[in-house]
Design an enzyme around this catalytic site. Structure first.
Site, PDB file in Angstrom:
ATOM      1  N   SER A   1     -28.966 -85.525   8.205  1.00  9.27           N
ATOM      2  CA  SER A   1     -28.436 -86.743   8.825  1.00  9.27           C
ATOM      3  C   SER A   1     -28.761 -87.926   7.928  1.00  9.27           C
ATOM      4  O   SER A   1     -28.361 -87.936   6.770  1.00  9.27           O
ATOM      5  CB  SER A   1     -29.005 -86.919  10.235  1.00  9.27           C
ATOM      6  OG  SER A   1     -28.413 -88.028  10.881  1.00  9.27           O
ATOM      7  N   THR A   2     -29.521 -88.906   8.417  1.00 13.91           N
ATOM      8  CA  THR A   2     -29.812 -90.120   7.662  1.00 13.91           C
ATOM      9  C   THR A   2     -30.442 -89.796   6.309  1.00 13.91           C
ATOM     10  O   THR A   2     -31.467 -89.121   6.246  1.00 13.91           O
ATOM     11  CB  THR A   2     -30.768 -91.032   8.452  1.00 13.91           C
ATOM     12  OG1 THR A   2     -30.266 -91.189   9.779  1.00 13.91           O
ATOM     13  CG2 THR A   2     -30.886 -92.392   7.794  1.00 13.91           C
TER      14      THR A   2
ATOM     15  N   HIS B   1     -24.246 -85.290   9.558  1.00 11.62           N
ATOM     16  CA  HIS B   1     -23.727 -86.237  10.547  1.00 11.62           C
ATOM     17  C   HIS B   1     -22.878 -87.280   9.850  1.00 11.62           C
ATOM     18  O   HIS B   1     -23.381 -88.079   9.061  1.00 11.62           O
ATOM     19  CB  HIS B   1     -24.874 -86.920  11.292  1.00 11.62           C
ATOM     20  CG  HIS B   1     -25.712 -85.985  12.097  1.00 11.62           C
ATOM     21  ND1 HIS B   1     -27.005 -86.265  12.469  1.00 11.62           N
ATOM     22  CD2 HIS B   1     -25.451 -84.756  12.603  1.00 11.62           C
ATOM     23  CE1 HIS B   1     -27.499 -85.267  13.181  1.00 11.62           C
ATOM     24  NE2 HIS B   1     -26.578 -84.332  13.260  1.00 11.62           N
TER      25      HIS B   1
ATOM     26  N   ASP C   1     -31.842 -83.121  16.005  1.00 13.99           N
ATOM     27  CA  ASP C   1     -30.727 -82.179  15.879  1.00 13.99           C
ATOM     28  C   ASP C   1     -31.026 -81.151  14.787  1.00 13.99           C
ATOM     29  O   ASP C   1     -31.393 -81.511  13.670  1.00 13.99           O
ATOM     30  CB  ASP C   1     -29.431 -82.927  15.548  1.00 13.99           C
ATOM     31  CG  ASP C   1     -28.218 -82.021  15.552  1.00 13.99           C
ATOM     32  OD1 ASP C   1     -28.204 -81.045  16.328  1.00 13.99           O
ATOM     33  OD2 ASP C   1     -27.281 -82.281  14.778  1.00 13.99           O
TER      34      ASP C   1
ATOM     35  N   MET D   1     -32.690 -88.650  11.192  1.00 15.45           N
ATOM     36  CA  MET D   1     -33.371 -89.120  12.389  1.00 15.45           C
ATOM     37  C   MET D   1     -33.046 -88.209  13.565  1.00 15.45           C
ATOM     38  O   MET D   1     -32.014 -87.539  13.593  1.00 15.45           O
ATOM     39  CB  MET D   1     -32.969 -90.556  12.718  1.00 15.45           C
ATOM     40  CG  MET D   1     -31.514 -90.773  13.086  1.00 15.45           C
ATOM     41  SD  MET D   1     -31.195 -92.520  13.427  1.00 15.45           S
ATOM     42  CE  MET D   1     -29.456 -92.460  13.871  1.00 15.45           C
TER      43      MET D   1
END
Length: 349
Positions: free
Chosen positions: A169-170, A195, A291, A288
């Site tokens: 993600s991030t 993501h 998930d 973050m």
């Protein structure tokens, strides 16, 4: 009382800038300490306003957002969340040190946009700002690159592993690139969930395809997983690995969000645990939230070998931390070593 997050807004559109500042100011978690009408204006105001985090448009008259990041971040490493329309330069800006991005809202999407942006601002204020040169030095990229060049081991033709699954993600766009670029052309099939909103995933897949030795494409429903091919989950859909005869393919379907995301790493990892089981390698990278943690635990319990990015090399040590905390990770490694860990595991099989 919790201290407010100090935000600086940089956007050349008066209408959008005003709306964004008013919306953030209405939330008790945020304090808008100032704004800039373009990147040059931001360059002058940043040292005076000292924000915890800033939003930044990419396309602005004069100095672009990308030029601003390249020129300013090395001396003033403030976390930056990009707020951009569909633009391939977003990935150049992430490579230049921006923490994350949110797509500018279309009509009727402003509420969802604000929720997404506020979540990224809340997490992003504590993110590590990783510049291109510092990333290479701190994560050991040069070492890994030289190892990859010097390592001439060929992957076994009858490897015990059919597939490598990666979730992030991030900070993940650069982390995924750093891992995949060191893989040789002869690899088991690779599936990735990052993501990312619709539209950006196809551009990101094209970027990876230009840089990496492997073929990379945005996945389409029914695509067969095969050696040498990387399939990236399309934004707005959930991607699963499904059995196809003696091999595997991907299912990409429109569904509700899982773990707050669409695509979700948990969805991908759960499907790998169920179908590929002990013939899979799982990798969870910076991001973050949580998930992918539960899905990775199911992968490990099914016999897969699982790898988590370590704290020091993450932009945000969220997803890998949650996976590690629940016992889902067989081995932690710095970003610069993960490709070599995967290759070493494949060679052992």
């Amino acid at each position: 009382m919790q201290q407010k997050i100090r935000v600086m807004v940089v956007d050349d559109s008066l209408v959008f800038r005003t709306w964004l500042m008013q919306s953030l100011s209405a939330d008790p978690r945020f304090e808008v300490v100032g704004y800039a009408v373009n990147a040059l204006d931001a360059k002058g105001k940043l040292p005076l306003l000292k924000p915890d985090i800033m939003t930044l448009d990419i396309e602005m008259p004069g100095m672009s957002g990308l030029d601003f990041l390249k020129e300013v971040l090395p001396s003033q490493p403030v976390p930056v969340i990009l707020v951009s329309s569909l633009n391939v330069r977003v990935f150049d800006a992430l490579a230049a040190g921006a923490v994350d991005f949110v797509r500018k809202p279309e009509e009727g999407q402003r509420e969802a946009f604000l929720r997404n942006l506020m979540a990224k601002l809340t997490i992003g204020k504590n993110a590590r700002v990783r510049l291109p040169q510092s990333t290479a030095a701190s994560a050991g990229v040069r070492t890994t690159a030289s190892m990859a060049r010097g390592n001439t081991m060929s992957l076994p033709t009858s490897s015990a592993f059919d597939l490598v699954a990666i979730g992030a993600s991030t900070g993940g766009t650069e982390a995924i690139l750093e891992v995949v670029r060191h893989f040789p052309a002869k690899m088991p099939g690779i599936v990735i969930t990052q993501h990312m909103p619709p539209g950006f995933t196809s551009m990101y897949a094209e970027r990876l395809n230009r840089i990496c030795k492997l073929e990379v494409k945005e996945a389409a429903h029914g695509d067969k997983i095969r050696p040498g091919l990387v399939l990236l989950a399309p934004g707005g859909l959930q991607m699963r690995v499904v059995r196809l005869g003696t091999g595997y393919s991907v299912s990409c379907t429109s569904e509700t969000k899982v773990s707050g995301h669409q695509p979700s790493v948990d969805v991908l990892f759960d499907s790998v645990a169920a179908t590929v089981r002990n013939r899979a390698i799982g990798v969870i990278l910076t991001g973050m939230g949580a998930d992918g943690a539960a899905g990775m635990l199911r992968m490990r319990k099914a016999g897969a070998y699982t790898i988590g990015q370590d704290r020091d090399s993450c932009v945000v040590y969220g997803m890998p931390m949650e996976a590690y905390k629940i016992g889902a990770v067989c081995q932690q490694a710095p970003l610069g070593n993960i490709a070599q860990v995967v290759l070493g595991r494949l060679a052992m099989a």
